[in-house]
Design an enzyme around this catalytic site. Structure first.
Site, mmCIF file in Angstrom:
data_model
loop_
_atom_site.group_PDB
_atom_site.id
_atom_site.type_symbol
_atom_site.label_atom_id
_atom_site.label_comp_id
_atom_site.label_asym_id
_atom_site.label_seq_id
_atom_site.Cartn_x
_atom_site.Cartn_y
_atom_site.Cartn_z
ATOM 1 N N HIS A 67 0.821 -1.216 0.000
ATOM 2 C CA HIS A 67 0.000 0.000 0.000
ATOM 3 C C HIS A 67 0.857 1.269 0.000
ATOM 4 O O HIS A 67 0.735 2.074 0.921
ATOM 5 C CB HIS A 67 -0.885 0.072 1.257
ATOM 6 C CG HIS A 67 -1.783 -1.084 1.492
ATOM 7 N ND1 HIS A 67 -2.285 -1.390 2.749
ATOM 8 C CD2 HIS A 67 -2.316 -2.002 0.653
ATOM 9 C CE1 HIS A 67 -3.061 -2.447 2.675
ATOM 10 N NE2 HIS A 67 -3.096 -2.854 1.411
HETATM 11 C C1 LIG Z 1 -0.937 -7.774 -3.447
HETATM 12 C C2 LIG Z 1 -1.756 -6.554 -3.171
HETATM 13 C C3 LIG Z 1 -2.957 -6.672 -2.487
HETATM 14 C C4 LIG Z 1 -3.701 -5.535 -2.191
HETATM 15 N N1 LIG Z 1 -4.901 -5.677 -1.563
HETATM 16 C C5 LIG Z 1 -5.643 -4.579 -1.305
HETATM 17 C C6 LIG Z 1 -6.918 -4.695 -0.717
HETATM 18 O O1 LIG Z 1 -7.400 -5.796 -0.460
HETATM 19 N N2 LIG Z 1 -7.605 -3.555 -0.454
HETATM 20 C C7 LIG Z 1 -7.092 -2.326 -0.717
HETATM 21 O O2 LIG Z 1 -7.739 -1.318 -0.388
HETATM 22 N N3 LIG Z 1 -5.901 -2.186 -1.316
HETATM 23 C C8 LIG Z 1 -5.185 -3.278 -1.636
HETATM 24 N N4 LIG Z 1 -4.005 -3.145 -2.293
HETATM 25 C C9 LIG Z 1 -3.560 -1.784 -2.655
HETATM 26 C C10 LIG Z 1 -4.422 -1.157 -3.751
HETATM 27 O O3 LIG Z 1 -4.623 -2.072 -4.792
HETATM 28 C C11 LIG Z 1 -3.706 0.099 -4.233
HETATM 29 O O4 LIG Z 1 -3.461 0.940 -3.124
HETATM 30 C C12 LIG Z 1 -4.507 0.890 -5.247
HETATM 31 O O5 LIG Z 1 -4.895 0.104 -6.333
HETATM 32 C C13 LIG Z 1 -3.648 2.051 -5.731
HETATM 33 O O6 LIG Z 1 -4.380 2.804 -6.654
HETATM 34 P P1 LIG Z 1 -3.642 3.857 -7.570
HETATM 35 O O7 LIG Z 1 -4.654 4.423 -8.492
HETATM 36 O O8 LIG Z 1 -2.890 4.793 -6.692
HETATM 37 O O9 LIG Z 1 -2.519 3.033 -8.366
HETATM 38 P P2 LIG Z 1 -2.604 1.660 -9.169
HETATM 39 O O10 LIG Z 1 -3.894 0.972 -8.945
HETATM 40 O O11 LIG Z 1 -1.363 0.926 -8.846
HETATM 41 O O12 LIG Z 1 -2.574 2.122 -10.694
HETATM 42 C C14 LIG Z 1 -1.476 2.806 -11.243
HETATM 43 C C15 LIG Z 1 -1.399 2.458 -12.717
HETATM 44 O O13 LIG Z 1 -0.512 3.376 -13.357
HETATM 45 C C16 LIG Z 1 0.271 2.663 -14.301
HETATM 46 N N5 LIG Z 1 1.517 3.422 -14.506
HETATM 47 C C17 LIG Z 1 2.555 3.545 -13.652
HETATM 48 N N6 LIG Z 1 3.506 4.328 -14.196
HETATM 49 C C18 LIG Z 1 3.055 4.696 -15.417
HETATM 50 C C19 LIG Z 1 3.608 5.503 -16.463
HETATM 51 N N7 LIG Z 1 4.798 6.107 -16.307
HETATM 52 N N8 LIG Z 1 2.909 5.656 -17.606
HETATM 53 C C20 LIG Z 1 1.680 5.042 -17.753
HETATM 54 N N9 LIG Z 1 1.118 4.258 -16.786
HETATM 55 C C21 LIG Z 1 1.790 4.109 -15.635
HETATM 56 C C22 LIG Z 1 0.503 1.321 -13.653
HETATM 57 O O14 LIG Z 1 0.838 0.358 -14.646
HETATM 58 C C23 LIG Z 1 -0.834 1.070 -12.991
HETATM 59 O O15 LIG Z 1 -1.712 0.360 -13.843
HETATM 60 C C24 LIG Z 1 -3.243 -4.257 -2.601
HETATM 61 C C25 LIG Z 1 -2.053 -4.149 -3.319
HETATM 62 C C26 LIG Z 1 -1.313 -5.279 -3.592
HETATM 63 C C27 LIG Z 1 -0.034 -5.116 -4.328
#
Ligand SMILES: Cc1cc2nc3c(=O)[nH]c(=O)nc-3n(C[C@H](O)[C@H](O)[C@H](O)COP(=O)(O)OP(=O)(O)OC[C@H]3O[C@@H](n4cnc5c(N)ncnc54)[C@H](O)[C@@H]3O)c2cc1C
Ligand code: SF4
Length: 499
Positions: free
Chosen positions: A436
């Protein structure tokens, strides 16, 4: 396979959203709903359910950044993040928790974000309805989680069932490798298709490496797009607004690599990881932790959103065979001995609501560098959490408990378990994992308090917004996805109203 058309490589949009996870998908949906021309640029590929093979060696490289091998710069914490359409929501464990009111009030007060709690309240309601968030039913609690609860009950600890966003779950247990049954109500299944139905365009295999800007105004993004056949091309998107949603680590890296640091050096500050250790146990009867939903019970006995003396969240954690082999210390015969008991193994994860924080840096081409050291007070709390995890398993009837330190500790009495509280964690000992990451471009009502305002607008450049986990002003102490989806909604609506 045809070459990418030249048109694909230079385009315009009202808004370009970088990243398609929890935050980016929701921002894109709100922008498309408001009638704007939205382009989502995602570095990973699309993951149709039929491609989820349930095999670690195939799915981990496909679903995770750096094939799951991302770490802090000093290699003390493994930082697990997803890639592909839907981002980390594709492989996550579907737990959904709101940030408790006491912590929201603290954010409002300390970061001068007075309206944030009310705005988040509205957004939480909408996101929970859209993603079908409900409490896990009693029938969905597997034996592994039931044993954890049994241990908590025997010790009189606070515990309860978690909430999640699944529908039609058959309890296959493969959540972390992607759901072949398409039962996750996540960004990939629910939010991005809704945005696409309203006209949002999506590019996959397109990694942004620069934010373009002139005279303090952001004008678009550029990067490299792969065609899946080994060829790659540079692309450029001109846009009236850029929404960064590349995750808590990557969005900050893009800001820094693009020369957009603010005068208060807020960009990069406040990296929280929720680092977690693992405490394993061997039971006399089979546990078969791989059956059913991996995480359904939590204990908040050692967790309070704002009390520094209670900063550890306790949940069962399950590893498929290769992951489990990586968690258990040692090699050769001793490792094989532990792994031969795989069917009897339980494990839990004391996870820190970390009060200490690190900093995000960047390589020249916009990749994140994570500088993070465990704060000594966090280390002491982690040791207490490890001791409590050991006590829970022993109270549930475990024969012995394994704490995977560099020199593995094996514990088989409550007195020995209590002694674990005096462990002083050192670098990479115990090995820590973080799923996270948060912060880096945190919200603050004034530029000296945070890189972005309470609507995700980057203080130091016009036309730039952030809609992902980077915005968190502190760690949340619980699973953050619901809050990130909610922030994505708030930011998307805010951008839409200002174009
Ligand atoms: C194993 C695991 C289990 C988890 N379980 C839970 C859970 O049960 N409940 C919960 O609340 N949270 C959980 N989480 C955490 C949760 O999934 C994340 O906190 C959340 O999805 C983050 O959202 P975000 O939009 O910040 O980033 P992300 O969902 O990570 O999305 C970011 C996206 O940006 C893309 N990206 C990155 N850099 C670039 C770039 N330079 N150019 C273009 N694209 C790019 C990536 O490929 C990715 O697809 C878990 C995480 C993991 C790893
Ligand atoms: S446990 Fe449920 S949500 Fe997880 S992979 Fe299996 S069917 Fe999908």
């Amino acid at each position: 396979m045809p070459m990418l058309a030249a048109d694909d490589l230079r385009t315009r949009a009202d808004v370009v959203v970088v990243g398609s996870g929890a935050g980016g998908s929701m921002a894109a949906l709100e922008l498309a709903r408001a009638g704007h021309d939205v382009l989502v640029v995602e570095m990973g590929e699309a993951h149709p359910p039929e491609r989820f093979t349930q095999r670690e060696e195939e799915m981990i490289p496909r679903l995770f950044q750096d094939s799951g091998a991302r770490t802090t710069v000093d290699m003390s914490v493994q930082v697990v993040q997803g890639k592909g359409l839907g981002g980390s929501t594709v492989h996550n464990l579907n737990l959904c928790k709101r940030v408790p009111d006491a912590l929201l009030d603290r954010w409002a007060d300390r970061q001068r974000l007075p309206d944030l709690p009310a705005r988040l309240g509205e957004a939480y309601d909408a996101v929970e309805a859209m993603l079908d968030v409900t409490e896990v039913t009693e029938g969905q609690v597997n034996r592994h989680n039931a044993l954890f609860r049994q241990g908590c009950r025997a010790l009189g600890l606070h515990q309860g069932r978690l909430r999640h966003n699944r529908r039609g779950c058959v309890g296959s247990g493969f959540c972390e490798l992607g759901c072949a049954y398409d039962a996750k109500q996540n960004a990939a299944k629910i939010v991005l298709p809704a945005a696409a139905a309203l006209g949002a365009r999506m590019w996959t295999r397109a990694r942004v490496d620069r934010i373009d800007h002139r005279f303090g105004r952001v004008t678009g993004v550029r990067g490299v797009r792969h065609d899946g056949q080994g060829r790659s091309h540079r692309f450029r998107v001109k846009a009236r607004a850029v929404v960064l949603a590349a995750s808590a680590t990557a969005s900050t890296a893009l800001v820094l690599a693009s020369g957009l640091q603010d005068r208060w050096r807020q960009a990069g500050a406040g990296l929280h990881l929720h680092p977690a250790a693992t405490v394993a146990a061997v039971f006399p009867e089979p546990v078969e932790a791989w059956r059913g939903i991996p995480q359904s019970i939590e204990s908040t006995e050692l967790l309070d959103p704002v009390d520094p003396n209670r900063r550890v969240w306790l949940v069962p954690v399950f590893g498929h065979p290769a992951t489990a082999a990586g968690m258990i210390p040692g090699t050769g015969a001793p490792l094989m001995e532990w792994l031969s008991q795989y069917r009897y193994l339980a494990a839990s994860s004391p996870m820190l609501h970390d009060h200490g924080s690190g900093r995000v840096g960047a390589t020249r081409d916009g990749r994140p560098l994570l500088h993070y050291r465990l704060d000594p007070s966090d280390g002491r709390a982690l040791a207490q959490g490890m001791a409590m995890a050991a006590r829970i398993w022993l109270a549930a009837g475990a024969r012995r408990v394994l704490v995977p330190m560099a020199r593995p500790l094996v514990v088989d009495s409550l007195a020995e378990a209590d002694a674990l509280a005096s462990i002083v964690p050192r670098r990479a000992d115990p090995p820590l994992a973080a799923v996270h990451p948060m912060g880096g471009l945190r919200m603050g009502g004034l530029p000296r308090m945070g890189a972005c305002d309470g609507f995700g607008r980057y203080h130091a450049a016009r036309g730039l917004w952030v809609a992902d986990g980077s915005l968190m002003p502190s760690s949340t102490g619980g699973p953050p996805q619901l809050t990130i989806y909610a922030l994505g909604r708030i930011v998307g609506r805010s951008v839409a109203s200002q174009l």
